[in-house]
Design an enzyme around this catalytic site. Structure first.
Site, PDB file in Angstrom:
ATOM      1  N   ARG A  96       0.647  -1.472   0.143  1.00 52.26           N
ATOM      2  CA  ARG A  96       0.337  -0.029   0.089  1.00 52.26           C
ATOM      3  C   ARG A  96       0.692   1.062  -0.291  1.00 52.26           C
ATOM      4  O   ARG A  96       0.505   1.927  -0.761  1.00 52.26           O
ATOM      5  CB  ARG A  96      -0.571   0.135   1.573  1.00 52.26           C
ATOM      6  CG  ARG A  96      -2.056   0.804   1.798  1.00 52.26           C
ATOM      7  CD  ARG A  96      -3.284   1.188   2.161  1.00 52.26           C
ATOM      8  NE  ARG A  96      -2.690   1.125   3.508  1.00 52.26           N
ATOM      9  CZ  ARG A  96      -3.217   1.050   4.741  1.00 52.26           C
ATOM     10  NH1 ARG A  96      -4.327   0.922   4.866  1.00 52.26           N
ATOM     11  NH2 ARG A  96      -2.403   1.226   5.801  1.00 52.26           N
ATOM     12  N   LYS A 194      -2.915   6.856   1.239  1.00 55.01           N
ATOM     13  CA  LYS A 194      -1.976   7.004   2.535  1.00 55.01           C
ATOM     14  C   LYS A 194      -1.392   8.522   2.557  1.00 55.01           C
ATOM     15  O   LYS A 194      -0.107   7.884   3.205  1.00 55.01           O
ATOM     16  CB  LYS A 194      -2.108   5.790   3.578  1.00 55.01           C
ATOM     17  CG  LYS A 194      -2.185   5.965   5.085  1.00 55.01           C
ATOM     18  CD  LYS A 194      -2.338   5.265   5.946  1.00 55.01           C
ATOM     19  CE  LYS A 194      -3.069   4.539   6.953  1.00 55.01           C
ATOM     20  NZ  LYS A 194      -3.641   5.627   7.757  1.00 55.01           N
ATOM     21  N   GLU A 230     -15.977   6.885   5.009  1.00 47.85           N
ATOM     22  CA  GLU A 230     -14.764   6.399   6.466  1.00 47.85           C
ATOM     23  C   GLU A 230     -15.245   7.541   7.444  1.00 47.85           C
ATOM     24  O   GLU A 230     -15.527   8.837   7.221  1.00 47.85           O
ATOM     25  CB  GLU A 230     -13.556   6.417   5.666  1.00 47.85           C
ATOM     26  CG  GLU A 230     -13.092   6.688   5.159  1.00 47.85           C
ATOM     27  CD  GLU A 230     -11.407   6.314   4.695  1.00 47.85           C
ATOM     28  OE1 GLU A 230     -11.492   5.502   5.102  1.00 47.85           O
ATOM     29  OE2 GLU A 230     -11.636   6.789   3.457  1.00 47.85           O
TER      30      GLU A 230
HETATM   31  C1  COI Z   1      -3.969   3.669  11.945  1.00 42.62           C
HETATM   32  O1  COI Z   1      -4.724   3.362  11.324  1.00 42.62           O
HETATM   33  O2  COI Z   1      -2.838   3.255  11.958  1.00 42.62           O
HETATM   34  C2  COI Z   1      -3.767   4.984  11.781  1.00 42.62           C
HETATM   35  O3  COI Z   1      -2.554   5.342  10.040  1.00 42.62           O
HETATM   36  C3  COI Z   1      -4.784   5.552  11.688  1.00 42.62           C
HETATM   37  C4  COI Z   1      -4.076   7.464  12.248  1.00 42.62           C
HETATM   38  C5  COI Z   1      -5.063   8.073  12.113  1.00 42.62           C
HETATM   39  C6  COI Z   1      -3.634   6.867  13.331  1.00 42.62           C
END
Ligand code: COI
Length: 349
Positions: A96, A194, A230
């Site tokens: 990802r 991401k 989401e």
């Molecule tokens: C995760 O769930 O690892 C994330 O990257 C969310 C983050 C907003 C803490």
């Protein structure tokens, strides 16, 4: 300042109970990993540096400061009952990260380099993996555009680094709100990557949600303002009267690894029907008997109330539901090697 990590001395023992009440916050531990990329050399071999007091020196023109070339990952190392340290689906995080980087025209480490960096960083900080059942070691791999730019253009230099922090629960509330003035991502935008910008954009909605005493915002799609996407940092699921699990189809949402795992566990382990499709807010408010959110940090938590157009709507009975509980338990048992791992998701260090 960066100092290579050369410490061979025995590590200090930790105070008993250090991991009894962990939050979710940045901490400097023993060592972190860093590798550099330049147009000339490609990725140079990475190495460990001391984490205590570590800071990066960057040009004022670094792309990340201006045009936001930043992508990251989140995964966890856990301690099993037998004391082993295990990772969950790290190859999927590596893949990802490569996809996120490609969307932002950034180089990314190969899957094997990513795994080497993650495993080495966890190993050297192994004393910070919380005890069984007390939390986990959150692993944060990041790539940033460090080379200077002025016009909008990709950087010519990048940094890939990996640090870790012991963590407990993230979020933890069960009431969410659909805000009338906030979308997370648009079709063909960067919603599936991401990238830091998606999270920067969620800060204001998150603040607005918290001020109204909701744990987070629940975003609808940007085209019709009707279909659930989401939360700021977690994917969404609902359960219908007939037991079908529904979750928004991929597109402008984050392709969550916990999301994918929940789909597999629900369908292959429990034999429940699972459908990835458009999920309208109206359908959830009128037909869902349960709803929950999932993510690496959040794990899996029930949603008992959704506020929509200023009204609190209880989901089902308004209490956490049995399917969310079953899924969370199964997921955690798989992650901790307490249930057969039928899909080879768990990687021992
Ligand atoms: C995760 O769930 O690892 C994330 O990257 C969310 C983050 C907003 C803490």
């Amino acid at each position: 300042m960066l100092k290579p990590f050369t410490d061979q001395s025995p590590l200090q023992p930790q105070a008993p109970g250090w991991d009894d009440s962990l939050g979710f916050r940045y901490q400097e531990l023993d060592a972190f990993w860093l590798a550099r990329w330049s147009e000339k050399t490609g990725w140079e071999p990475g190495q460990l540096y001391e984490h205590q007091g570590a800071t990066l020196e960057l040009s004022l023109g670094a792309n990340v400061f201006h045009y936001g070339q930043a992508v990251f990952e989140g995964l966890k190392a856990r301690r099993t009952r037998e004391g082993k340290i295990v990772l969950f689906r790290p190859v999927d995080n590596a893949r990802r990260m490569r996809a996120s980087a490609a969307r932002l025209l950034m180089p990314a480490p190969s899957v094997s380099t990513f795994l080497e960096a993650v495993k080495t960083t966890v190993r050297v900080n192994a004393r910070w993996v919380p005890g069984y059942g007390k939390g986990s070691l959150y692993i944060r791999p990041v790539i940033i555009g460090s080379g200077p730019v002025l016009g909008v253009a990709p950087a010519s230099e990048y940094l890939f680094f990996v640090f870790v922090c012991p963590v407990g629960q993230y979020m933890g509330g069960d009431r969410v709100i659909v805000l009338t003035s906030a979308h997370r991502a648009a079709p063909y935008g960067t919603g599936a990557a991401k990238t830091a910008g998606n999270y920067a954009a969620s800060l204001l909605p998150q603040r607005m949600a918290k001020e109204k005493h909701y744990v987070d915002a629940l975003y609808l799609d940007a085209r019709e303002d009707r279909y659930i996407e989401e939360l700021s940092g977690a994917n969404f699921f609902a359960v219908l009267h007939d037991g079908t699990l529904i979750t928004p189809a991929l597109g402008s949402i984050l392709p969550g690894i916990t999301r994918a795992s929940v789909i597999t566990v629900a369908s292959e382990l429990f034999g429940w029907p699972v459908v990835e499709r458009k999920v309208s807010i109206d359908e959830v408010l009128s037909h869902a008997v349960e709803a929950f959110y999932v993510g690496t940090a959040a794990v899996l938590a029930p949603i008992t109330v959704i506020n929509y157009q200023g009204v609190d709507h209880p989901i089902g009975t308004g209490e956490p539901g049995p399917r969310a509980r079953m899924l969370r338990q199964a997921l955690e048992e798989i992650q901790l090697q307490e249930r057969p791992d039928l899909w080879d998701w768990v990687v021992e260090l």
